[in-house]
Enzyme design. Structure first.
Site, PDB file in Angstrom:
ATOM      1  N   LYS A 180       0.546  -0.813  -0.482  1.00  0.00           N
ATOM      2  CA  LYS A 180      -0.037   0.301  -0.258  1.00  0.00           C
ATOM      3  C   LYS A 180       1.010   1.386  -0.075  1.00  0.00           C
ATOM      4  O   LYS A 180       0.225   2.076   0.208  1.00  0.00           O
ATOM      5  CB  LYS A 180      -1.360   0.386   1.225  1.00  0.00           C
TER       6      LYS A 180
ATOM      7  N   GLY B 124       2.284   2.197  -3.331  1.00  0.00           N
ATOM      8  CA  GLY B 124       3.356   3.137  -4.266  1.00  0.00           C
ATOM      9  C   GLY B 124       3.347   1.766  -5.390  1.00  0.00           C
ATOM     10  O   GLY B 124       4.005   2.134  -6.182  1.00  0.00           O
ATOM     11  N   THR B 125       3.100   0.896  -4.969  1.00  0.00           N
ATOM     12  CA  THR B 125       3.669  -0.837  -5.867  1.00  0.00           C
ATOM     13  C   THR B 125       3.343  -0.469  -7.339  1.00  0.00           C
ATOM     14  O   THR B 125       3.513  -0.449  -8.279  1.00  0.00           O
ATOM     15  CB  THR B 125       2.934  -1.661  -5.179  1.00  0.00           C
ATOM     16  N   THR B 126       1.803  -0.203  -7.012  1.00  0.00           N
ATOM     17  CA  THR B 126       1.054  -0.755  -8.369  1.00  0.00           C
ATOM     18  C   THR B 126       1.347   0.844  -9.497  1.00  0.00           C
ATOM     19  O   THR B 126       1.274   1.074 -10.225  1.00  0.00           O
ATOM     20  CB  THR B 126      -0.815  -0.101  -8.496  1.00  0.00           C
TER      21      THR B 126
ATOM     22  N   HIS C 111       7.668  -7.452  -1.851  1.00  0.00           N
ATOM     23  CA  HIS C 111       6.780  -6.884  -1.068  1.00  0.00           C
ATOM     24  C   HIS C 111       8.348  -7.162   0.414  1.00  0.00           C
ATOM     25  O   HIS C 111       7.823  -6.799   1.561  1.00  0.00           O
ATOM     26  CB  HIS C 111       5.995  -6.963  -0.659  1.00  0.00           C
TER      27      HIS C 111
ATOM     28  N   SER D 124      -5.115   2.753   3.754  1.00  0.00           N
ATOM     29  CA  SER D 124      -5.364   2.336   2.551  1.00  0.00           C
ATOM     30  C   SER D 124      -4.875   0.862   2.767  1.00  0.00           C
ATOM     31  O   SER D 124      -5.799  -0.100   1.679  1.00  0.00           O
ATOM     32  CB  SER D 124      -3.677   2.134   2.171  1.00  0.00           C
TER      33      SER D 124
ATOM     34  N   TYR E 154       6.193   8.136  -1.808  1.00  0.00           N
ATOM     35  CA  TYR E 154       4.953   8.815  -2.563  1.00  0.00           C
ATOM     36  C   TYR E 154       4.551  10.063  -2.677  1.00  0.00           C
ATOM     37  O   TYR E 154       4.556  10.529  -3.802  1.00  0.00           O
ATOM     38  CB  TYR E 154       4.009   7.770  -1.570  1.00  0.00           C
TER      39      TYR E 154
ATOM     40  N   ARG F 244      -7.692   3.684  -4.802  1.00  0.00           N
ATOM     41  CA  ARG F 244      -9.069   3.920  -3.555  1.00  0.00           C
ATOM     42  C   ARG F 244      -8.457   4.772  -4.829  1.00  0.00           C
ATOM     43  O   ARG F 244      -9.638   5.846  -5.528  1.00  0.00           O
ATOM     44  CB  ARG F 244      -8.698   3.558  -2.658  1.00  0.00           C
TER      45      ARG F 244
ATOM     46  N   GLY G 132      -5.937   7.225  -3.989  1.00  0.00           N
ATOM     47  CA  GLY G 132      -4.626   7.450  -4.411  1.00  0.00           C
ATOM     48  C   GLY G 132      -4.140   9.342  -4.517  1.00  0.00           C
ATOM     49  O   GLY G 132      -3.464  10.040  -5.101  1.00  0.00           O
TER      50      GLY G 132
HETATM   51  N1  LIG Z   1      -1.552   5.583 -10.157  1.00  0.00           N
HETATM   52  C1  LIG Z   1      -1.151   6.028  -9.283  1.00  0.00           C
HETATM   53  N2  LIG Z   1      -1.034   7.025  -8.547  1.00  0.00           N
HETATM   54  C2  LIG Z   1      -0.999   7.750  -7.179  1.00  0.00           C
HETATM   55  N3  LIG Z   1      -1.754   5.894  -6.035  1.00  0.00           N
HETATM   56  C3  LIG Z   1      -2.083   5.587  -6.524  1.00  0.00           C
HETATM   57  C4  LIG Z   1      -1.528   4.971  -8.336  1.00  0.00           C
HETATM   58  N4  LIG Z   1      -2.346   3.468  -7.622  1.00  0.00           N
HETATM   59  C5  LIG Z   1      -2.835   3.233  -7.159  1.00  0.00           C
HETATM   60  N5  LIG Z   1      -2.378   4.220  -6.091  1.00  0.00           N
HETATM   61  C6  LIG Z   1      -2.408   4.060  -5.328  1.00  0.00           C
HETATM   62  O1  LIG Z   1      -1.464   3.537  -4.280  1.00  0.00           O
HETATM   63  C7  LIG Z   1      -2.255   2.969  -3.083  1.00  0.00           C
HETATM   64  C8  LIG Z   1      -2.076   1.087  -3.337  1.00  0.00           C
HETATM   65  O2  LIG Z   1      -0.785   0.722  -2.772  1.00  0.00           O
HETATM   66  P1  LIG Z   1       0.355  -0.399  -3.704  1.00  0.00           P
HETATM   67  O3  LIG Z   1      -0.041  -0.300  -4.899  1.00  0.00           O
HETATM   68  O4  LIG Z   1       1.454  -0.394  -2.950  1.00  0.00           O
HETATM   69  O5  LIG Z   1      -1.010  -1.584  -3.080  1.00  0.00           O
HETATM   70  S1  LIG Z   1      -0.337  -2.817  -3.040  1.00  0.00           S
HETATM   71  O6  LIG Z   1       0.762  -3.315  -2.211  1.00  0.00           O
HETATM   72  O7  LIG Z   1      -0.088  -3.790  -4.118  1.00  0.00           O
HETATM   73  O8  LIG Z   1      -1.574  -4.016  -2.808  1.00  0.00           O
HETATM   74  C9  LIG Z   1      -4.221   2.708  -3.122  1.00  0.00           C
HETATM   75  O9  LIG Z   1      -3.550   4.229  -2.186  1.00  0.00           O
HETATM   76  P2  LIG Z   1      -4.731   4.301  -1.563  1.00  0.00           P
HETATM   77  O10 LIG Z   1      -6.117   5.602  -2.248  1.00  0.00           O
HETATM   78  O11 LIG Z   1      -4.840   5.637   0.018  1.00  0.00           O
HETATM   79  O12 LIG Z   1      -5.806   3.642  -0.996  1.00  0.00           O
HETATM   80  C10 LIG Z   1      -3.757   2.954  -4.917  1.00  0.00           C
HETATM   81  O13 LIG Z   1      -4.549   3.741  -4.686  1.00  0.00           O
END
Ligand SMILES: Nc1ncnc2c1ncn2[C@@H]1O[C@H](COP(=O)(O)OS(=O)(=O)O)[C@@H](OP(=O)(O)O)[C@H]1O
Length: 337
Positions: A74, A76-78, A137, A169, A227, A297, A299
């Site tokens: 959670k 910023g992996t994605t 992770h 998150s 992030y 969610r 972001g």
């Molecule tokens: N493109 C982009 N830009 C900014 N933020 C983003 C983006 N993609 C995913 N998110 C937000 O990142 C949070 C998910 O974290 P991870 O991707 O690390 O999740 S995981 O560990 O892979 O399950 C989750 O944060 P929250 O919204 O605060 O819950 C996602 O909404």
């Protein structure tokens, strides 16, 4: 039953006994998703991830050009998956017919954490292009020395995030993924477990510090991101990623708007608009998968303000301060916090 089949079943039985013995010896805690957690080399891991760590440590064959995305859940992996893949492959794929559109951020390159009951294909597969990208992770000390040793040549991009936003998150992610037949978990429960370090891959602060220290020792091998910094200037981070991964942005590319294009292509707004991220699915094990929409969610930076009480904020900030005080690292210091 053929002899071969009998051998396989016998082997599986032996493995199961060995695993049961291992788990019986490790400290155990209740997990927040479904499975219990076991303390392995300083990290709390569910069984299929703990076994994945052992498998990785034993079987992974690195290449000196491998690049890993390392992160706590959670943080910023994605986003980083999308940025790294798109930046690295910007001359291979047209943006209108791009793997990110077909497979989603989690389908573009493999995660190395999950136990493979049918052998160990990760890293053996020859169909990955070079440099190969992997995501994990795992804490720095859980990753095999064969890849974390700077002499391996492997590189790491690490991303961390304000723990207050991470815990919020994480709670929402648990709400989406926890089996409906189990009792729901409250935010208070998740907050307490997170602060105690007893959540999947936790403790969070040790995870961040492990990579922070390693990044200081080998800045050419570990690129350390926050992030919040990426959020405030995505384009600068695209350029840093390109340089670090060995494919710097040329003047011509810059003039043609390539950096902006990558940042927009990987933005929260664009990724959430894609069909693959609305309806697609990530297979994690043979029985378990995660819908792509669960990785998105809001972001935003600072969403913790709508979830944490004043006391919770103070408690988590104090832990962050105490854990990081001698490191030179600050996280979670947003101007308005
Ligand atoms: N493109 C982009 N830009 C900014 N933020 C983003 C983006 N993609 C995913 N998110 C937000 O990142 C949070 C998910 O974290 P991870 O991707 O690390 O999740 S995981 O560990 O892979 O399950 C989750 O944060 P929250 O919204 O605060 O819950 C996602 O909404």
């Amino acid at each position: 039953m053929s002899t071969n089949q009998r051998d396989i079943e016998e082997l599986e039985k032996i493995q199961q006994q060995q695993h049961a013995q291992l788990f019986a010896e490790l400290p155990r805690a209740v997990g927040l998703f479904k499975a219990d957690l076991y303390l392995y080399q300083g990290s709390w891991l569910p069984p299929h991830i703990l076994l994945g760590a052992m498998q990785l440590q034993t079987h992974f064959k690195h290449r000196s050009t491998d690049i890993f995305l390392s992160s706590f859940m959670k943080t910023g992996t994605t986003w980083l998956r999308s940025l790294m893949f798109t930046t690295l492959n910007r001359s291979r794929f047209d943006f209108s017919d791009h793997p990110l559109l077909r497979y989603g951020p989690h389908g573009c390159f493999p995660v190395v954490d999950v136990y493979q009951s049918t052998g160990y294909p990760i890293g053996d597969s020859e169909d990955l292009s070079f440099p190969r990208l992997f995501a994990s992770h795992f804490a720095h000390n859980v990753l095999p020395a064969s890849i974390t040793d700077p002499s391996s040549g492997c590189k790491f991009v690490y991303v961390c995030r304000d723990p207050k936003d991470v815990v919020v998150s994480l709670w929402h992610f648990i709400l989406k993924l926890r089996p409906k037949e189990l009792p729901p978990v409250s935010f208070d429960q998740v907050f307490k477990a997170f602060c105690e370090g007893v959540t999947e891959y936790g403790p969070y602060w040790d995870h961040v510090l492990g990579f922070w220290k390693a990044a200081h020792e080998s800045p050419d091998k570990i690129l350390f991101f926050k992030y919040e910094d990426i959020k405030s200037d995505p384009e600068a981070h695209v350029k840093k990623l390109a340089e670090f991964m060995g494919v710097p942005i040329s003047v011509q590319e810059e003039d043609n708007g390539m950096v902006k294009k990558i940042a927009e292509f990987c933005s929260f707004e664009h990724l959430t608009s894609l069909e693959i991220n609305k309806t697609g699915f990530q297979k994690i094990t043979s029985e378990y998968g995660i819908p792509n929409h669960a990785f998105f969610r809001r972001g935003e930076v600072g969403d913790w303000k709508s979830h944490l009480t004043k006391e919770m904020k103070e408690q988590i900030d104090r832990i962050t301060h105490d854990k990081l005080k001698d490191s030179g690292l600050t996280i979670g210091a947003t101007p308005e916090s």
